[in-house]
Write a protein that holds these residues in place. Sequence first.
Motif, PDB file in Angstrom:
ATOM      1  N   LYS A 112      32.241  35.999  38.704  1.00 37.33           N
ATOM      2  CA  LYS A 112      31.806  34.737  39.314  1.00 37.33           C
ATOM      3  C   LYS A 112      30.318  34.835  39.655  1.00 37.33           C
ATOM      4  N   ASN A 154      38.677  36.305  45.369  1.00 41.99           N
ATOM      5  CA  ASN A 154      38.097  35.524  44.274  1.00 41.99           C
ATOM      6  C   ASN A 154      38.710  34.133  44.147  1.00 41.99           C
ATOM      7  N   ALA A 164      32.540  35.609  45.774  1.00 41.28           N
ATOM      8  CA  ALA A 164      32.651  36.421  44.564  1.00 41.28           C
ATOM      9  C   ALA A 164      32.943  37.852  44.993  1.00 41.28           C
ATOM     10  N   TYR A 183      41.243  41.692  45.994  1.00 44.10           N
ATOM     11  CA  TYR A 183      40.344  41.287  44.912  1.00 44.10           C
ATOM     12  C   TYR A 183      40.687  39.876  44.427  1.00 44.10           C
ATOM     13  N   GLU A 209      33.863  41.774  43.826  1.00 38.91           N
ATOM     14  CA  GLU A 209      33.799  42.735  42.721  1.00 38.91           C
ATOM     15  C   GLU A 209      34.307  44.089  43.196  1.00 38.91           C
TER      16      GLU A 209
END
Length: 561
Positions: A31, A63, A69, A59, A71
């Motif tokens: 993203k 998201n 966002a 996670y 990661e």
Amino acid sequence: MTLDTQELKKILRAVRNPAQYIGQEENSIQKKDCAVSCCLCYPDKYEVGMSNLGLNILYFRGNALPEAAVERAFLPEDDMLAALQKKGWPLFALESRRPVKDFTAVGFTLQHELTYTNVLLFLDRAQIPLLARERGENSPLIFAGGPCAFNPEPLADFLDIALIGEGEELFEDFLRALAKPEFKKLPRSAKLEYLAALPRDGIYIPTLRNKTTKNYIKDLRQLNNPVKTIIPYIDTVHNRLVLEIMRGCLHGCRFCQAGFTWRPLRPRPLEAVLRDAESGLLESGYSEISLLSLTATDYPQIEELVCALNQKCVERKVNVSLPSLRTESISAKLLAETQKVRRSTVTIAPEAGTQRLRDIIHKEMTEANILQAARIAVDSGVRSLKLYFILGLPGETDADVLAIPALAEKVLDANRQTKNFTLTISASNFVPKAQTPFQWAAVNVPAEIKRKQNLIKQNLHSRRVQFRYHQAESSAIEAVLSRSGREIGAVILAAYRLGCRYDAWQEHFNYDLWLQALAQCGCKLENFWQAMDIDRELPWDNISTLVPKSYLLKEYKAADL
């Protein structure tokens, strides 16, 4: 800043297991241009971190928020660390290859105390100041969660925030707070005060020493965790689909942190588990489902669940496995169902060798239960059985230790006519954990643990019994870290600077360096192993698990040590 792709390719051609550093796995998410960026970091190797269910859940839930966002990053192996250091490159996230230091927030999963030096290694190689007080306005907010966060004080010097308890809703609210325009305008210290003042449980700010209560989800019927899982390119420690069927435990074993911190008992609806199994297999292609719970056989519909799963799994050659089983709730039908696709190991956890010691630790299991469960398992097709014990429990005597190989011999004798039957004794070492009745208990010194391990070895007379045990010295350091306050932070920092890293891996653990770090900081090791005064204030008293300290003390006294 993003890393040079061509230069990275040159590095990857020269290191072991390069696939763990490239990202772009099936189901991973990229993203851009979100209000808040968060890097979830597992302070261990990719193969370990990718097996962690909690990281996978956070996670995907993170998201799913339009403003965030999320990661991932893991601790590289030594050859990759050396290559990055030679280039002067910081650690980077897998999805965007963006340096971890450029994220809004960086979170660590604290699954085990022996990963604490890994957290420092990670911060150091990410080019983030180790000490929270030395971070500037442009540094990311460093937070942590997981089992060890129930006592975050050992890492208080290095963390900005600890998230306490079950993370799904807590993590989402945390990200939403970070994304608010008014939050972004605040100076760093005011941001921490803002987070501490949020009207929700589970946010602890070490610099403020605020009181907080664990976050937990009261009704799992309302919980809809994503069933997607990222499919790694390399084998991981647990290469299977993990389905959580229940949280909490009924039994209250006095040494067990999870049993007290994850209360109350909350099963998930059977239909929800079956739905997630179907979706998860389609998304992943795994050949095994593991049903996750502290006590899987306490799940109210466990036989019905496993049978329903097998109606679809057997024809697909997908195995259904259970973790450690309670002897009193094992049934022949249940075990036979778990052996339909392929024979797997069944684990029974007596924890102690004698009834006297099992009563002390509040383990509701008799020798008759154990022998009957073993017999049922073998009759159901099980050919590999594991008995799990803990050495050094409070009140343990040599008679309790000698009862372990004696019990193994009884199990073996009852199954001597069974071909290809193997029995494993697995013995860990007692480590007192915060938020349990035994948090005040004394710890066996390494020499005493080794003596007990040798007692078991000397009294095992059959080659059909394997004995596996944990390193005594690493358990001793784990005990130091598990119930210390923030004063131990100086020792962790000293140990890291002396070269301690990957301490949870036996081949990397260096006891002498830890002793040197303790000596540098003027700490006497034996002081950490003694029984703690029940009247003293505990480092984690500001954090409530909803189990009162008075109840834990009552249970400790009831052990009658």
